[in-house]
Structure formats: C-alpha cells, structure tokens
Scaffold this motif. Structure first.
Motif, PDB file in Angstrom:
ATOM      1  N   GLU A  61       0.815  -1.219   0.000  1.00 48.63           N
ATOM      2  CA  GLU A  61       0.000   0.000   0.000  1.00 48.63           C
ATOM      3  C   GLU A  61       0.850   1.271   0.000  1.00 48.63           C
ATOM      4  O   GLU A  61       0.323   2.362   0.199  1.00 48.63           O
ATOM      5  CB  GLU A  61      -0.941  -0.001   1.216  1.00 48.63           C
ATOM      6  CG  GLU A  61      -1.875  -1.192   1.276  1.00 48.63           C
ATOM      7  CD  GLU A  61      -2.751  -1.337   0.043  1.00 48.63           C
ATOM      8  OE1 GLU A  61      -3.054  -0.298  -0.593  1.00 48.63           O
ATOM      9  OE2 GLU A  61      -3.137  -2.474  -0.278  1.00 48.63           O
ATOM     10  N   GLY A  62       2.160   1.132  -0.209  1.00 48.55           N
ATOM     11  CA  GLY A  62       3.022   2.307  -0.244  1.00 48.55           C
ATOM     12  C   GLY A  62       3.278   2.904   1.122  1.00 48.55           C
ATOM     13  O   GLY A  62       3.499   4.117   1.253  1.00 48.55           O
ATOM     14  N   LEU A  69      -3.294  16.244   2.318  1.00 45.76           N
ATOM     15  CA  LEU A  69      -2.446  15.185   2.864  1.00 45.76           C
ATOM     16  C   LEU A  69      -1.229  15.011   1.956  1.00 45.76           C
ATOM     17  O   LEU A  69      -1.330  14.470   0.864  1.00 45.76           O
ATOM     18  CB  LEU A  69      -3.224  13.875   2.953  1.00 45.76           C
ATOM     19  CG  LEU A  69      -2.467  12.684   3.552  1.00 45.76           C
ATOM     20  CD1 LEU A  69      -2.106  12.960   5.010  1.00 45.76           C
ATOM     21  CD2 LEU A  69      -3.288  11.407   3.434  1.00 45.76           C
ATOM     22  N   PRO A  70      -0.062  15.467   2.394  1.00 44.59           N
ATOM     23  CA  PRO A  70       1.143  15.315   1.569  1.00 44.59           C
ATOM     24  C   PRO A  70       1.698  13.895   1.630  1.00 44.59           C
ATOM     25  O   PRO A  70       1.441  13.150   2.572  1.00 44.59           O
ATOM     26  CB  PRO A  70       2.126  16.310   2.199  1.00 44.59           C
ATOM     27  CG  PRO A  70       1.689  16.412   3.624  1.00 44.59           C
ATOM     28  CD  PRO A  70       0.200  16.226   3.630  1.00 44.59           C
ATOM     29  N   ASN A  71       2.455  13.553   0.600  1.00 43.20           N
ATOM     30  CA  ASN A  71       3.177  12.274   0.532  1.00 43.20           C
ATOM     31  C   ASN A  71       2.254  11.059   0.570  1.00 43.20           C
ATOM     32  O   ASN A  71       2.671   9.963   0.948  1.00 43.20           O
ATOM     33  CB  ASN A  71       4.213  12.176   1.657  1.00 43.20           C
ATOM     34  CG  ASN A  71       5.293  11.157   1.336  1.00 43.20           C
ATOM     35  OD1 ASN A  71       5.750  11.059   0.203  1.00 43.20           O
ATOM     36  ND2 ASN A  71       5.703  10.392   2.331  1.00 43.20           N
ATOM     37  N   ALA A  72       1.019  11.227   0.177  1.00 39.92           N
ATOM     38  CA  ALA A  72       0.092  10.094   0.115  1.00 39.92           C
ATOM     39  C   ALA A  72       0.338   9.307  -1.175  1.00 39.92           C
ATOM     40  O   ALA A  72       0.409   9.890  -2.256  1.00 39.92           O
ATOM     41  CB  ALA A  72      -1.350  10.578   0.169  1.00 39.92           C
ATOM     42  N   GLN A  73       0.461   7.997  -1.041  1.00 36.12           N
ATOM     43  CA  GLN A  73       0.695   7.144  -2.205  1.00 36.12           C
ATOM     44  C   GLN A  73      -0.632   6.822  -2.890  1.00 36.12           C
ATOM     45  O   GLN A  73      -1.521   6.233  -2.289  1.00 36.12           O
ATOM     46  CB  GLN A  73       1.385   5.848  -1.796  1.00 36.12           C
ATOM     47  CG  GLN A  73       1.603   4.861  -2.933  1.00 36.12           C
ATOM     48  CD  GLN A  73       2.554   5.397  -3.991  1.00 36.12           C
ATOM     49  OE1 GLN A  73       3.737   5.546  -3.752  1.00 36.12           O
ATOM     50  NE2 GLN A  73       2.024   5.701  -5.164  1.00 36.12           N
ATOM     51  N   LEU A 118      -0.904  -0.151 -10.374  1.00 37.90           N
ATOM     52  CA  LEU A 118       0.331   0.615 -10.465  1.00 37.90           C
ATOM     53  C   LEU A 118       0.392   1.668  -9.371  1.00 37.90           C
ATOM     54  O   LEU A 118      -0.624   2.287  -9.023  1.00 37.90           O
ATOM     55  CB  LEU A 118       0.432   1.304 -11.832  1.00 37.90           C
ATOM     56  CG  LEU A 118       0.427   0.409 -13.077  1.00 37.90           C
ATOM     57  CD1 LEU A 118       0.336   1.271 -14.335  1.00 37.90           C
ATOM     58  CD2 LEU A 118       1.677  -0.463 -13.107  1.00 37.90           C
ATOM     59  N   PHE A 119       1.601   1.883  -8.847  1.00 34.96           N
ATOM     60  CA  PHE A 119       1.803   3.024  -7.969  1.00 34.96           C
ATOM     61  C   PHE A 119       1.800   4.277  -8.816  1.00 34.96           C
ATOM     62  O   PHE A 119       2.575   4.402  -9.765  1.00 34.96           O
ATOM     63  CB  PHE A 119       3.141   2.915  -7.231  1.00 34.96           C
ATOM     64  CG  PHE A 119       3.132   1.954  -6.081  1.00 34.96           C
ATOM     65  CD1 PHE A 119       2.186   2.054  -5.077  1.00 34.96           C
ATOM     66  CD2 PHE A 119       4.081   0.956  -5.989  1.00 34.96           C
ATOM     67  CE1 PHE A 119       2.173   1.175  -4.006  1.00 34.96           C
ATOM     68  CE2 PHE A 119       4.095   0.071  -4.924  1.00 34.96           C
ATOM     69  CZ  PHE A 119       3.127   0.181  -3.927  1.00 34.96           C
ATOM     70  N   GLY A 120       0.924   5.203  -8.476  1.00 38.43           N
ATOM     71  CA  GLY A 120       0.951   6.503  -9.119  1.00 38.43           C
ATOM     72  C   GLY A 120       1.900   7.410  -8.356  1.00 38.43           C
ATOM     73  O   GLY A 120       2.649   6.961  -7.489  1.00 38.43           O
ATOM     74  N   VAL A 160      -4.275   4.933   1.181  1.00 37.29           N
ATOM     75  CA  VAL A 160      -4.380   4.486   2.568  1.00 37.29           C
ATOM     76  C   VAL A 160      -3.567   5.430   3.449  1.00 37.29           C
ATOM     77  O   VAL A 160      -2.429   5.765   3.117  1.00 37.29           O
ATOM     78  CB  VAL A 160      -3.854   3.044   2.734  1.00 37.29           C
ATOM     79  CG1 VAL A 160      -4.042   2.587   4.182  1.00 37.29           C
ATOM     80  CG2 VAL A 160      -4.551   2.087   1.777  1.00 37.29           C
ATOM     81  N   HIS A 161      -4.161   5.862   4.539  1.00 37.35           N
ATOM     82  CA  HIS A 161      -3.449   6.698   5.513  1.00 37.35           C
ATOM     83  C   HIS A 161      -3.470   5.973   6.846  1.00 37.35           C
ATOM     84  O   HIS A 161      -4.533   5.631   7.383  1.00 37.35           O
ATOM     85  CB  HIS A 161      -4.110   8.067   5.637  1.00 37.35           C
ATOM     86  CG  HIS A 161      -3.360   9.012   6.521  1.00 37.35           C
ATOM     87  ND1 HIS A 161      -2.019   9.302   6.348  1.00 37.35           N
ATOM     88  CD2 HIS A 161      -3.754   9.736   7.612  1.00 37.35           C
ATOM     89  CE1 HIS A 161      -1.623  10.155   7.262  1.00 37.35           C
ATOM     90  NE2 HIS A 161      -2.653  10.431   8.051  1.00 37.35           N
TER      91      HIS A 161
END
Length: 266
Positions: free
Chosen positions: A123-124, A199-203, A215-217, A241-242
């Motif tokens: 989930e990054g 929300l910064p740095n969210a995958q 795919l990871f965006g 996901v956070h």
C-alpha cells in the motif's frame, strides 16, 4: 418475524466481517457509469483487491453515511437490509453524481510480522515499518482498526462544468476536473484530503478494471495534489491508505483510513 429478520441480517454482517479480514480494499461499482436521466443504476459494494472482490450488501449498521450529491443537493441512500446490489438509483436530473459511503470501523489482526510488512509495502506505507519498530510495538498479533471512505462518480449526461468536490469524509480523493470530460492524453489532477486538510506524501494506487493492472501513481505534493496519467480506458479505481499510530491505552496498534474513487475513462 421482525426480530427474526433483524437477527438474520446481523448474522450476515458478522459472517461477512469474518470473511473479509484480509481484504481491506472497499469500493463501489455500478452496473453502468454512463446513464441517461431516469435510468436505474445498480451500485454494488465490493471488498477485495485489484478491482476483484465479493459484494457487500446494504446493511445499515455497517456505515456512518451512504448518500449521493448532485447539483449541490445531498440525498441519503436508503435500502432494505440485505439488498445486493446495495443501492438502486433512479436520478431525474443531469450532472456528475457523487456517491459516497463512509463505513464504521472494523478490525484486523496480523498474526505474523512478515504479513504486516507485506501489507505496508503493497500500500506504499513502507515507512511505517521503521515507525512500528521505533515505538517498540509487537511483531506478532498486530492489531489495526480501519475505516473505509468510498466515492463513486457517475456520468448522467454531465458537462465539463460539473465538478467533483470534497464531501466531508475523513479521507477523500477529489478530482480537479470532471474525469468524464478529459481531453485525449490529458492528465487528471487529484487532491487527497484528510479531515479536510491536504495530505502530503500520500501514495496513490491506480487500478484498471479492463487489464487488471495495479500501479503506484505519484505521491501527493505538499498541497496534497498529484497529476495522474491514465493510459487505459474503462473503469478506473484510485486508492489511498493513511495509517496513524493508535492513541495510548488503545486496544489496537494502528488506525487506518482507506479512500477509494471509482469512475470510468472514455
């Protein structure tokens, strides 16, 4: 008779929860993304992975809110307990219909450290591995409580002037433009909001229904925004996901929110 029916649906709810402990991903999938006014649109709740999953019926005790917004008017979705598909909508106005569902909390236990690490990487969330260790949390029987924040965009003869917007869910993906009116090769800008704040740095994870590719965006920037390249046509599922550490004296170790957004690309 009413007591028997209530008991029956409670039993279904318990069984479904027990069968879905390893499938966090939750999304809404319609029988049609494009519709005319007064068409009946059937919407299924699904739990699984990579756009493949089992259906989850309408069970009012499983969610905080289930509604749709059209032209700034919010309408609560009401069904019969056990309905599957979970909703049948007949909408008499044109526009971009925003369907949302915020579910109540559920819990999962990762018995093995390896399984928990695999989940985080998928989930990054690999950075949470070190955080888990820094907090001296256990490597067995790791408990997580999670909430699902699902959004579906339906095109009922919408125009380019119709926009998605923040609806108030704890974790939400918002598109900057109506995705049904993207130009060829145009990127889609989205913003991820956590309790209404960027929300910064969210995958962001992109999943295509037609090809099954996952795919990871890009990750979101400081403003919670990211530009997505959508190369495939057909239904698209975006997922974020956070994960946050649970408060002290909690009976779980982690709390997560899962946001999904489904729409179809022409």
């Amino acid at each position: 008779m009413r007591v028997s029916l209530q008991f029956f649906f409670i039993l279904i709810f318990i069984l479904l929860k027990s069968n879905s402990t390893n499938a966090h991903e939750f999304w809404m999938e319609p029988d049609k993304y494009f519709a005319n006014q007064s068409d009946t649109i059937e919407i299924s709740n699904r739990i699984g992975q990579n756009f493949i999953g089992d259906t989850w019926p309408y069970i009012s005790n499983s969610f905080f809110s289930f509604e749709y917004v059209l032209n700034k008017t919010s309408v609560r979705i009401v069904g019969l307990e056990g309905d599957d598909p979970a909703a049948k909508l007949k909408i008499n106005s044109a526009g971009l219909v925003i369907v949302t569902q915020h579910t109540k909390g559920d819990e999962v236990t990762f018995e093995k450290w390896k399984k928990f690490k695999e989940y985080l990487k998928n989930e990054g969330l690999a950075d949470k591995i070190d955080e888990h260790l820094r907090q001296n949390l256990p490597k067995q029987n790791i408990k997580e409580k999670y909430y699902r924040c699902a959004k579906l965009l339906l095109n009922i003869q919408s125009s380019s002037e119709d926009f998605d917007h923040f609806t108030g869910m704890p974790l939400e993906i918002v598109t900057a433009k109506n995705p049904y009116h993207l130009e060829p090769n145009e990127q889609l800008q989205v913003q991820v909001l956590y309790y209404g704040e960027p929300l910064p740095n969210a995958q962001i994870i992109k999943i295509s229904k037609n090809s099954g590719t996952r795919l990871f965006g890009p990750r979101t920037n400081a403003d919670g925004k990211a530009l997505l390249t959508l190369t495939e046509s057909g239904p698209i599922l975006l997922s974020v996901v956070h994960l946050t550490a649970a408060p002290k004296r909690s009976n779980v170790h982690w709390i997560s929110h899962w946001a999904s957004l489904t729409f179809s690309k022409i």
